[in-house]
Design a protein around this motif. Structure first.
Motif, PDB file in Angstrom:
ATOM      1  N   ASP A 287       0.758  -1.139   0.080  1.00  0.00           N
ATOM      2  CA  ASP A 287      -0.024   0.144   0.109  1.00  0.00           C
ATOM      3  C   ASP A 287       1.064   1.328   0.075  1.00  0.00           C
ATOM      4  O   ASP A 287       1.316   1.602   1.252  1.00  0.00           O
ATOM      5  CB  ASP A 287      -1.018   0.114   1.154  1.00  0.00           C
ATOM      6  CG  ASP A 287      -1.908   1.092   1.284  1.00  0.00           C
ATOM      7  OD1 ASP A 287      -1.713   2.130   0.495  1.00  0.00           O
ATOM      8  OD2 ASP A 287      -3.006   0.983   1.864  1.00  0.00           O
ATOM      9  N   GLU A 288       1.156   2.001  -1.214  1.00  0.00           N
ATOM     10  CA  GLU A 288       2.027   3.060  -1.307  1.00  0.00           C
ATOM     11  C   GLU A 288       1.640   4.142  -0.468  1.00  0.00           C
ATOM     12  O   GLU A 288       2.543   4.775   0.039  1.00  0.00           O
ATOM     13  CB  GLU A 288       1.988   3.180  -2.698  1.00  0.00           C
ATOM     14  CG  GLU A 288       2.953   4.496  -3.181  1.00  0.00           C
ATOM     15  CD  GLU A 288       3.060   4.726  -4.568  1.00  0.00           C
ATOM     16  OE1 GLU A 288       4.110   5.656  -4.944  1.00  0.00           O
ATOM     17  OE2 GLU A 288       2.452   4.162  -5.424  1.00  0.00           O
ATOM     18  N   SER A 289       0.060   4.416  -0.410  1.00  0.00           N
ATOM     19  CA  SER A 289      -0.174   5.735   0.204  1.00  0.00           C
ATOM     20  C   SER A 289      -0.075   5.408   1.686  1.00  0.00           C
ATOM     21  O   SER A 289       0.296   6.312   2.486  1.00  0.00           O
ATOM     22  CB  SER A 289      -1.502   6.159   0.083  1.00  0.00           C
ATOM     23  OG  SER A 289      -2.419   4.803   0.243  1.00  0.00           O
ATOM     24  N   ALA A 290      -0.156   4.342   2.363  1.00  0.00           N
ATOM     25  CA  ALA A 290       0.060   3.907   3.602  1.00  0.00           C
ATOM     26  C   ALA A 290       1.707   3.808   3.961  1.00  0.00           C
ATOM     27  O   ALA A 290       1.895   3.674   5.197  1.00  0.00           O
ATOM     28  CB  ALA A 290      -0.796   2.690   4.154  1.00  0.00           C
ATOM     29  N   GLY A 291       2.483   3.488   3.013  1.00  0.00           N
ATOM     30  CA  GLY A 291       3.557   3.107   3.314  1.00  0.00           C
ATOM     31  C   GLY A 291       3.932   1.732   4.059  1.00  0.00           C
ATOM     32  O   GLY A 291       4.837   1.593   4.881  1.00  0.00           O
ATOM     33  N   THR A 292       3.171   0.861   3.587  1.00  0.00           N
ATOM     34  CA  THR A 292       3.329  -0.569   4.157  1.00  0.00           C
ATOM     35  C   THR A 292       3.188  -1.911   3.285  1.00  0.00           C
ATOM     36  O   THR A 292       2.704  -1.620   2.372  1.00  0.00           O
ATOM     37  CB  THR A 292       2.030  -0.781   5.259  1.00  0.00           C
ATOM     38  OG1 THR A 292       0.781  -0.596   4.430  1.00  0.00           O
ATOM     39  CG2 THR A 292       1.799   0.071   6.295  1.00  0.00           C
ATOM     40  N   LEU A 293       3.970  -2.882   3.621  1.00  0.00           N
ATOM     41  CA  LEU A 293       3.695  -3.963   3.047  1.00  0.00           C
ATOM     42  C   LEU A 293       3.326  -4.966   4.200  1.00  0.00           C
ATOM     43  O   LEU A 293       3.781  -5.381   4.890  1.00  0.00           O
ATOM     44  CB  LEU A 293       5.247  -4.486   2.449  1.00  0.00           C
ATOM     45  CG  LEU A 293       5.365  -5.923   1.724  1.00  0.00           C
ATOM     46  CD1 LEU A 293       4.759  -5.723   0.400  1.00  0.00           C
ATOM     47  CD2 LEU A 293       6.930  -6.221   1.883  1.00  0.00           C
ATOM     48  N   SER A 294       1.879  -5.406   3.774  1.00  0.00           N
ATOM     49  CA  SER A 294       1.246  -6.120   4.630  1.00  0.00           C
ATOM     50  C   SER A 294       1.457  -7.740   4.117  1.00  0.00           C
ATOM     51  O   SER A 294       1.001  -8.107   3.029  1.00  0.00           O
ATOM     52  CB  SER A 294      -0.155  -5.827   4.573  1.00  0.00           C
ATOM     53  OG  SER A 294      -0.455  -4.656   4.856  1.00  0.00           O
ATOM     54  N   CYS A 295       2.014  -8.569   4.929  1.00  0.00           N
ATOM     55  CA  CYS A 295       2.304  -9.930   4.853  1.00  0.00           C
ATOM     56  C   CYS A 295       1.608 -10.765   5.972  1.00  0.00           C
ATOM     57  O   CYS A 295       1.169 -10.059   6.892  1.00  0.00           O
ATOM     58  CB  CYS A 295       3.757 -10.319   5.143  1.00  0.00           C
ATOM     59  SG  CYS A 295       4.509  -9.177   3.671  1.00  0.00           S
TER      60      CYS A 295
END
Length: 187
Positions: free
Chosen positions: A32-40
């Motif tokens: 999620d580019e806008s949140a600055g996260t990579l959810s795994c």
């Protein structure tokens, strides 16, 4: 007998396909580019754009049997600083689909002339001085240095690490069987 063998082979093939699909899905994360996260599945990692690329801004923390460990065999260290991995684990699908283990050049472009103190800031690279573990089982440098595997192999038994202390960032080759931190970069 032929029919039983064919049925057994078909069942085995279906089971293997299901297992491979499950592994592939387990290593699929959502960026999620806008949140600055990579959810795994194991956690959501912060990300940061530096050196023209998107990086995980946290050390990877995925349990891999026999090739990952918590510093000092203390799980609290994994929660605080991520796991430590062998080079083989780092280069064989540890980073999620669409992400890769960085090269030396990726680190050089990201770090530029920055000092380790700036890279330790959470808003930046979030560098943790997680130390490493020698191949003989001894742990070293927690709180004193950060060591990150690169995808660059030196020879059959050694690969390049990026090592950072408060005063320097170096690119050195080490035995592929030591355990060090891993970051991933978006492909």
């Amino acid at each position: 007998m032929n029919r039983i063998l064919k049925t057994a082979l078909a069942t085995l093939a279906a089971t293997a396909a299901l297992a491979l699909t499950a592994c592939e899905q387990a290593n699929t994360c959502t960026y999620d580019e806008s949140a600055g996260t990579l959810s795994c599945s194991e956690k959501a990692y912060k990300t940061v754009k530096i050196g023209g690329k998107v990086w995980t801004a946290e050390n990877i923390d995925i349990y891999t049997p026999d090739s990952s460990i918590c510093y000092g065999n203390d799980h609290a260290n994994c929660e605080a600083m991520g796991r430590l991995y062998t080079w083989n684990a780092a280069t064989t699908g540890l980073c999620p689909k669409g992400w890769a283990l960085p090269t030396q050049q990726d680190f050089k472009e990201a770090f530029g002339n920055a000092n380790a103190s700036a890279l330790k800031e959470e808003a930046s690279f979030g560098m943790k001085f997680a130390g490493f573990r020698y191949f003989d089982g001894k742990f070293a440098d927690k709180g004193a240095s950060a060591s990150f595997w690169t995808s660059d192999s030196y020879d059959d038994s050694r690969a390049y690490l990026v090592r950072a202390t408060d005063t320097s960032i170096t690119y050195e080759h080490f035995n592929k069987n030591i355990f060090a931190s891993v970051r991933c970069v978006k492909e």
